[in-house]
Design a protein around this motif. Structure first.
Motif, PDB file in Angstrom:
ATOM      1  N   PRO A   5      33.006  49.294  39.603  1.00 46.58           N
ATOM      2  CA  PRO A   5      31.784  49.160  40.397  1.00 46.58           C
ATOM      3  C   PRO A   5      32.047  49.675  41.805  1.00 46.58           C
ATOM      4  O   PRO A   5      33.210  49.837  42.205  1.00 46.58           O
ATOM      5  CB  PRO A   5      31.528  47.649  40.391  1.00 46.58           C
ATOM      6  CG  PRO A   5      32.863  47.034  40.142  1.00 46.58           C
ATOM      7  CD  PRO A   5      33.590  47.989  39.253  1.00 46.58           C
ATOM      8  N   ALA A  24      34.696  44.299  35.893  1.00 43.91           N
ATOM      9  CA  ALA A  24      34.160  43.589  37.052  1.00 43.91           C
ATOM     10  C   ALA A  24      32.694  43.915  37.232  1.00 43.91           C
ATOM     11  O   ALA A  24      32.189  44.927  36.729  1.00 43.91           O
ATOM     12  CB  ALA A  24      34.936  43.961  38.315  1.00 43.91           C
ATOM     13  N   GLU A  25      32.007  43.055  37.974  1.00 43.19           N
ATOM     14  CA  GLU A  25      30.629  43.333  38.374  1.00 43.19           C
ATOM     15  C   GLU A  25      30.405  42.787  39.769  1.00 43.19           C
ATOM     16  O   GLU A  25      30.974  41.760  40.161  1.00 43.19           O
ATOM     17  CB  GLU A  25      29.622  42.717  37.397  1.00 43.19           C
ATOM     18  CG  GLU A  25      29.642  41.211  37.335  1.00 43.19           C
ATOM     19  CD  GLU A  25      28.563  40.675  36.399  1.00 43.19           C
ATOM     20  OE1 GLU A  25      27.605  41.413  36.134  1.00 43.19           O
ATOM     21  OE2 GLU A  25      28.701  39.519  35.950  1.00 43.19           O
ATOM     22  N   LEU A  26      29.595  43.506  40.533  1.00 47.25           N
ATOM     23  CA  LEU A  26      29.246  43.075  41.873  1.00 47.25           C
ATOM     24  C   LEU A  26      28.307  41.880  41.787  1.00 47.25           C
ATOM     25  O   LEU A  26      27.344  41.877  41.024  1.00 47.25           O
ATOM     26  CB  LEU A  26      28.564  44.218  42.630  1.00 47.25           C
ATOM     27  CG  LEU A  26      28.121  43.927  44.061  1.00 47.25           C
ATOM     28  CD1 LEU A  26      29.333  43.807  44.983  1.00 47.25           C
ATOM     29  CD2 LEU A  26      27.188  45.050  44.554  1.00 47.25           C
ATOM     30  N   TYR A  36      32.908  40.230  43.850  1.00 51.13           N
ATOM     31  CA  TYR A  36      32.871  40.690  42.464  1.00 51.13           C
ATOM     32  C   TYR A  36      33.372  39.593  41.520  1.00 51.13           C
ATOM     33  O   TYR A  36      34.331  38.876  41.841  1.00 51.13           O
ATOM     34  CB  TYR A  36      33.785  41.903  42.259  1.00 51.13           C
ATOM     35  CG  TYR A  36      33.561  43.052  43.200  1.00 51.13           C
ATOM     36  CD1 TYR A  36      32.810  44.160  42.822  1.00 51.13           C
ATOM     37  CD2 TYR A  36      34.125  43.040  44.472  1.00 51.13           C
ATOM     38  CE1 TYR A  36      32.626  45.238  43.680  1.00 51.13           C
ATOM     39  CE2 TYR A  36      33.953  44.106  45.340  1.00 51.13           C
ATOM     40  CZ  TYR A  36      33.199  45.198  44.946  1.00 51.13           C
ATOM     41  OH  TYR A  36      33.017  46.261  45.802  1.00 51.13           O
TER      42      TYR A  36
END
Length: 332
Positions: A5, A24-26, A36
């Protein structure tokens, strides 16, 4: 979860941490440091790093956040357990730290909060205030934070500091903001005994469990030793402006059962024993500080250096916070 990301090189991070394949993700909602969710399929963490691009010198210090979280680990204030601090920017392009993932809800929407019902909303808000009182009761020396700030002359330096932050982020004229800064400097109240200050204390900066108890206080990037009433002023300001800025800032105070600003002040005064007679000044200072923060975010947005949605509306908010600050000072 996604690969790489914005602001995060997962391949480099995996090699640095020695984990399995990472995803991962914000986490949306933040307007400053980037946060994250991170997992290797077995473990879950949260990673924090400074924003992309234009960064003020002291506003995004990962080591300070990591230190205060670590210090509060065994205190009455619920915080995530810290895992690792990496100050070398060569890994992902900036310093960062890892902390444990804590389950809970960050209430940002008044409709979702209202679904709890007025009694539960009131109990949650009361617990929010009581947790702030608990934070301000922590002895900095006992938790190793005696040198975490300079309480003497704290308010005067804060007004000066945020004036400098504004100058460093300025890309346009903001009517009334110099007047607000000057009036704040000219009407400094006498501070109570110093305490550990969060710096951005509000409901959407805590996680809440299914029992309506706070499971973690988050976003410590502005924490220091100083005047505890600055935290109260900020909490009250967000409550007072919830209706005016509904849909733009967290409007949780609109949920039936959420206390008024005056009720929050009364509970804090009763539980802490502090004199809150000068609270209007602190509300005005909170308005000024947030105006400066938002102006910095607007600057990064204008340079194409923000990640996430909603930044296009930030610039229009700055004059509104300035006006609220000037109005609060007229009451003194």
């Amino acid at each position: 979860m996604t690969d790489n990301p914005p602001g995060l090189d997962l391949t480099a991070l995996q090699a640095h941490l020695g984990t399995g394949v990472l995803s991962a993700e914000l986490i949306e909602g933040g307007r400053s440091n980037l946060t994250y969710r991170l997992t290797d399929g077995e473990h879950r963490w949260v990673l924090r790093r400074p924003p992309l691009g234009h960064v003020l010198a002291t506003a995004h210090d990962m080591a300070r956040e990591y230190r205060v979280l670590s210090a509060l680990a065994d205190s009455p204030v619920p915080v995530p357990r810290t895992v690792r601090l990496t100050e070398d920017p060569s890994v992902i392009g900036a310093p960062f730290y890892l902390m444990e993932f804590v389950d809970g809800t960050a209430h940002r929407d008044s409709t979702a909060l209202a679904a709890l019902g007025p009694a539960r909303v009131r109990a949650l808000a009361d617990h929010l205030v009581d947790t702030l009182v608990a934070l301000h009761a922590v002895d900095p020396q006992e938790v190793g934070l005696a040198d975490f700030g300079r309480p003497e002359g704290f308010l005067a330096r804060q007004v000066q500091r945020w004036g400098k932050q504004l100058a460093a982020s300025r890309s346009r004229e903001v009517p009334g903001i110099e007047e607000l800064a000057a009036k704040l400097a000219a009407t400094l109240p006498h501070s109570p005994a110093p305490a550990l200050v969060h710096g951005d204390y509000r409901l959407d900066n805590v996680l809440v469990g299914p029992d309506d108890r706070i499971t973690a206080v988050l976003d410590w990037e502005m924490s220091t030793l100083g005047d505890p009433l600055t935290d109260l002023g900020l909490l009250v300001m967000y409550t007072e402006l919830a209706a005016e800025f509904a849909g733009v800032i967290p409007g949780v105070a609109l949920a039936p059962g959420f206390p008024s600003g005056a009720e929050l002040i009364d509970r804090y005064a009763d539980r802490s024993g502090r004199d809150v007679a000068a609270v209007d000044w602190y509300v005005a200072f909170a308005s000024f500080k947030l105006a400066v923060v938002l102006e910095g975010i607007h600057y990064r947005y204008s340079q194409g250096r923000t990640v996430g949605a909603g930044f296009d509306r930030v610039g229009a908010l700055v004059p509104l916070f300035v006006a609220h600050g000037l109005t609060a000072l007229k009451e003194r």
